[in-house]
Design a protein around this motif. Structure first.
Motif, short mmCIF file in Angstrom:
data_model
loop_
_atom_site.label_atom_id
_atom_site.label_comp_id
_atom_site.label_asym_id
_atom_site.label_seq_id
_atom_site.Cartn_x
_atom_site.Cartn_y
_atom_site.Cartn_z
N GLU A 177 -4.12 -4.06 -10.43
CA GLU A 177 -3.76 -5.47 -10.35
C GLU A 177 -2.31 -5.63 -9.90
OE1 GLU A 177 -6.76 -7.51 -13.63
OE2 GLU A 177 -4.85 -6.68 -14.30
N LEU A 186 -13.28 -4.72 -10.43
CA LEU A 186 -12.45 -4.25 -11.54
C LEU A 186 -13.27 -4.12 -12.82
CD1 LEU A 186 -9.13 -6.22 -10.94
CD2 LEU A 186 -9.70 -3.87 -10.28
N ASP A 224 -13.94 -0.72 -15.06
CA ASP A 224 -13.79 -0.66 -16.52
C ASP A 224 -15.05 -0.10 -17.17
OD1 ASP A 224 -11.22 -1.67 -16.55
OD2 ASP A 224 -11.83 -3.73 -16.93
N ARG A 229 -7.00 -0.38 -14.30
CA ARG A 229 -7.18 -1.76 -13.86
C ARG A 229 -5.84 -2.48 -13.79
NH1 ARG A 229 -11.68 -6.16 -15.59
NH2 ARG A 229 -10.75 -7.96 -14.56
#
Length: 484
Positions: free
Chosen positions: A238, A274, A278, A234
């Motif tokens: 980003e 996202l 996760d 993640r």
């Protein structure tokens, strides 16, 4: 374990020579002795040194030397069980020595044309200059293995490693102009190593993101794969989105920022995606699962194209799973992914909404069978993807969804035990169909097979007698001329 002192943020390295923290494998000592006897330097360099200082395992070893390629080959061949010269034009000889893969490369002093990422290869005579052309300072450290165990760190890589900071030996603009792929590596290291990117490096990545267009899809896919399989994907994603790199190599991801989620519980579909990633990772049981992670990342890419606004402020994304399947396949094809990965991810994206029909109405056994058969061997991954797709903050709603899926899985298990759903076939095969109907191979056999399969899906096993009766009844409606 050596390297346990590396903890971020800032920690002071222990006293003594850093070389003492880099255990030199026996093969490195063997090679070092051979190069020293031939009058050459040999240094363990780059990732193996960094990983040793971090206490990370490393199975492949990289070396650099003042020896020219043919000299490297002459020294290595007597020691190696296999030698590869595919990289000799770039100064690299590969060899398997004492069971380990080793790459030995002549000091380089390359120039880049700044149009492609191909260097104008030039040999160097200085370890310091060679280390300057490395991507980041934490990969620009070396340990001599020709006797003196000298630790070389001319660009402060050890200090950067200790504080977990990603910095380039020279200016980041110079480094990324030489090889734009290094910008993707920066995001990959955020995912795999947990480092942070220095502001100047991040600014250069943002300014130069368009340079990634010079990189071949195969190299981009290799970096994205490593990023997704990292411990912190993640964070790496980003970085790609925030710097604009994703707009070049994975534009479907930043596009999700523009689509409001229909549940109204998230800022946008990007944040939801996202979170799904996760949660999918949390459900992995046998290590990182590349197919599952790609499916989680791309499961909602069809939403921006299918967004519709309704009265009362509602937003819908009807059939986004259909559009998303096509978009996911197109993106992976553009990246030159394998056919298996393209097919598997596309199927998961297409199927990820199927469960929501189960929530709204009781499924028949036929519907459960179709769910299992359509998922095929991807069913365990589909279970994880569907469960991960629940990101509502409403605890009661989340519990209801979880209970509904528990029920579906229980029904699947019960039917699998009764009917072996993993290998659903009609009760009669093609040869039996032709024998019973007295027909030759042709389209009619395929139509009869599909008819029996549909009955099997709808009603479960029919048995040989029941299947024969249904087949003859179906054939009677087709007419004797249907087989041409």
């Amino acid at each position: 374990m050596p390297g346990n002192w590396v903890r971020w943020p800032s920690v002071t390295p222990p006293a003594g020579s850093p070389a003492d923290l880099v255990p030199v494998p026996p093969v490195a000592a063997t090679l070092g002795g051979a190069f020293a006897a031939a009058g050459h330097e040999l240094h363990l360099v780059g990732g193996p040194v960094r990983d040793a200082l971090m206490g990370r395992p490393c199975t492949d070893l990289d070396f650099t030397t003042d020896a020219r390629p043919e000299q490297i080959r002459a020294v290595v061949e007597p020691l190696a069980s296999a030698v590869w010269t595919t990289g000799i034009a770039f100064g690299t000889i590969g060899a398997r020595v004492e069971g380990l893969m080793c790459e030995i490369t002549t000091f380089r002093a390359d120039r880049y044309d700044r149009i492609s990422r191909n260097p104008e290869v030039a040999w160097g005579d200085s370890l310091v200059d060679d280390l300057r052309r490395r991507d980041f300072t934490m990969n620009a450290m070396a340990v001599s293995v020709t006797g003196d165990r000298l630790f070389s760190d001319p660009y402060g890589g050890l200090a950067d490693l200790a504080r977990g900071a990603l910095r380039t030996p020279g200016t980041p603009e110079e480094s990324f102009a030489d090889d734009p792929l290094r910008m993707l590596r920066a995001a990959r290291f955020v995912s795999t190593l947990g480092v942070t990117i220095e502001p100047a490096v991040r600014a250069a990545m943002t300014d130069m993101a368009g340079e990634l267009a010079r990189i071949t899809p195969e190299r981009v896919l290799a970096e994205l794969t490593k990023l997704l399989l990292g411990a912190h994907p993640r964070a790496g994603l980003e970085v790609l989105v925030d710097t604009g790199l994703a707009a070049v190599v994975l534009p479907e991801l930043p596009a999700l920022r523009m689509a409001a989620d229909e549940h109204g519980q998230h800022k946008d579909v990007y944040a939801h995606t996202l979170q799904v990633l996760d949660q999918a990772i949390e459900l992995e049981t046998d290590g990182p699962d590349l197919v599952l992670r790609w499916a989680a990342l791309l499961h909602d890419v069809g939403k921006p194209a299918t967004r519709a606004f309704l009265p009362g402020g509602r937003v819908t994304f009807h059939h986004h799973e259909v559009v998303g399947k096509r978009m996911a396949r197109d993106r992976l094809k553009a990246l030159r992914a394998s056919k298996e990965l393209i097919d598997d991810v596309g199927r998961l994206v297409f199927l990820h909404l199927r469960f929501y029909g189960y929530r709204s109405s009781e499924w028949t056994d036929s519907a459960v069978r179709r769910y299992v058969v359509d998922a095929g061997p991807l069913l365990p991954r589909l279970h994880k993807l569907v469960r991960s797709d629940c990101t509502t903050r409403n605890k009661r709603k989340a519990a209801t969804l979880s209970t509904a899926y528990d029920t579906l899985e229980q029904r699947i298990a019960a039917l699998q035990e009764q009917e072996q759903l993993d290998a659903v076939r009609p009760d009669l095969n093609g040869n039996e169909i032709m024998q019973l109907l007295g027909i030759r191979p042709g389209p009619l056999v395929g139509r009869a097979y599909k008819h029996l399969l549909a009955l099997r899906m709808e009603h479960g096993p029919l048995g040989a007698d029941g299947a024969e009766a249904e087949l003859r009844r179906w054939y009677a409606t087709q007419g004797p001329t249907a087989n041409g």
